[in-house]
Scaffold this active site. Structure first.
Site, PDB file in Angstrom:
ATOM      1  CG  HIS A  92      -1.935   1.105   1.165  1.00 46.02           C
ATOM      2  ND1 HIS A  92      -1.683   2.374   1.630  1.00 46.02           N
ATOM      3  CD2 HIS A  92      -3.188   1.142   0.650  1.00 46.02           C
ATOM      4  CE1 HIS A  92      -2.740   3.136   1.419  1.00 46.02           C
ATOM      5  NE2 HIS A  92      -3.677   2.408   0.828  1.00 46.02           N
ATOM      6  CD  GLU A 162      -5.453   1.842  -3.332  1.00 42.07           C
ATOM      7  OE1 GLU A 162      -6.596   2.176  -3.016  1.00 42.07           O
ATOM      8  OE2 GLU A 162      -4.568   1.595  -2.510  1.00 42.07           O
TER       9      GLU A 162
HETATM   10  P1  PGA Z   1      -9.283   6.471  -0.048  1.00 49.78           P
HETATM   11  O1  PGA Z   1      -8.234   5.305   0.324  1.00 49.78           O
HETATM   12  O2  PGA Z   1     -10.455   5.821  -0.749  1.00 49.78           O
HETATM   13  O3  PGA Z   1      -9.652   7.085   1.251  1.00 49.78           O
HETATM   14  O4  PGA Z   1      -8.564   7.413  -0.977  1.00 49.78           O
HETATM   15  C1  PGA Z   1      -7.922   4.297  -0.568  1.00 49.78           C
HETATM   16  C2  PGA Z   1      -6.760   3.477  -0.059  1.00 49.78           C
HETATM   17  O5  PGA Z   1      -5.882   4.022   0.606  1.00 49.78           O
HETATM   18  O6  PGA Z   1      -6.686   2.270  -0.318  1.00 49.78           O
END
Ligand code: PGA
Length: 249
Positions: A92, A162
């Site tokens: 992450h 992401e």
């Molecule tokens: P968020 O977080 O939807 O609050 O941007 C996503 C994540 O960190 O996996």
């Protein structure tokens, strides 16, 4: 199968997670949607059983690459597997940025997790600086190649794309043109692996992302931290009538 899950981060006590799972267990997602929740370590032992009964996959937010050893404060893959955890989130953006995890370390964790029967939810994403230089596709492909190097069997791997600049309170919601090059690069680099999208996904934007051909699901933080939020984003993504409306059908 469509995947829909949340990263609860450091936001729930075990008691809160129990209430969260109990509320999600009452929710009926569409038949092809697999729900999952990535929870703090302290929540996991109490949650694994109720989540399993409800058909929800439960994941840890991190683990150490070593199976055991002198690593005070760390948690290993056998410890997670022993309590019945289904998957582990690795790489992450917050682990990379705040805890200095690099692709080699993440790759070692992936290997250990898979060897212990866990599914891996592997996060990749470009930083704002990489985006500004047009190096997003190269960055996500490098992360994938290094983290999955030597992994012969990808069947228990899920990739979460992401964009780092889209994650969290300080993040900016990404538009389709922002993410298209990275999605195409990920799809070209690895085939047949489920790909979920995350980063400031909300009830308002969920449908737009869920409709993208490259995406097999969503990975939501803030907007799905409460059970009501989780259900509302899922409903918006997959065009379900709201729970309340269904009750009157
Ligand atoms: P968020 O977080 O939807 O609050 O941007 C996503 C994540 O960190 O996996």
């Amino acid at each position: 199968m469509t995947l829909f899950g949340t990263n609860v981060k450091m936001h729930q006590t075990a008691t809160e997670s129990r209430a969260f799972i109990d509320a999600l267990a009452l929710f009926q997602p569409p038949a092809d949607v697999q729900m999952f929740t990535i929870l703090p370590f302290t929540s996991l032992p109490a949650i694994v059983e109720p989540a399993r009964r409800a058909g929800i996959w439960v994941g840890a937010q991190n683990m150490h690459a070593a199976v055991d050893g002198e690593y005070t404060g760390e948690v290993s893959a056998p410890m997670l597997a022993d309590i019945g955890v289904d998957l582990v989130l690795l790489g992450h953006a917050e682990r990379r940025r705040l805890f200095h995890e690099d692709d080699v370390t993440i790759g070692r964790k992936v290997e250990t997790a898979l060897a212990h029967g866990l599914r891996v939810l592997l996060c990749v994403g470009e930083t704002a600086a990489e985006k500004a230089c047009g190096a997003g596709p190269e960055s996500v492909v490098r992360q994938l190649k290094m983290s999955l190097h030597g992994v012969a069997d990808l069947r228990r791997v899920i990739v979460a794309y992401e964009p780092v600049w889209a994650i969290g309170e300080a993040g900016t919601e990404a538009g389709p043109a922002d993410i298209a090059p990275q999605l195409a690069a990920i799809r070209a680099a690895i085939d047949g692996v489920p790909l979920v999208y995350g980063g400031s996904v909300t009830e308002g934007s969920a449908r737009r992302y869920a409709e993208l051909a490259e995406i097999d699901g969503l990975f939501v933080g803030r907007a799905a931290r409460s059970a009501a939020g989780f259900c509302h984003v899922l409903e918006a993504a997959y065009r379900m009538p709201r729970e309340k409306e269904r009750a009157h059908e």
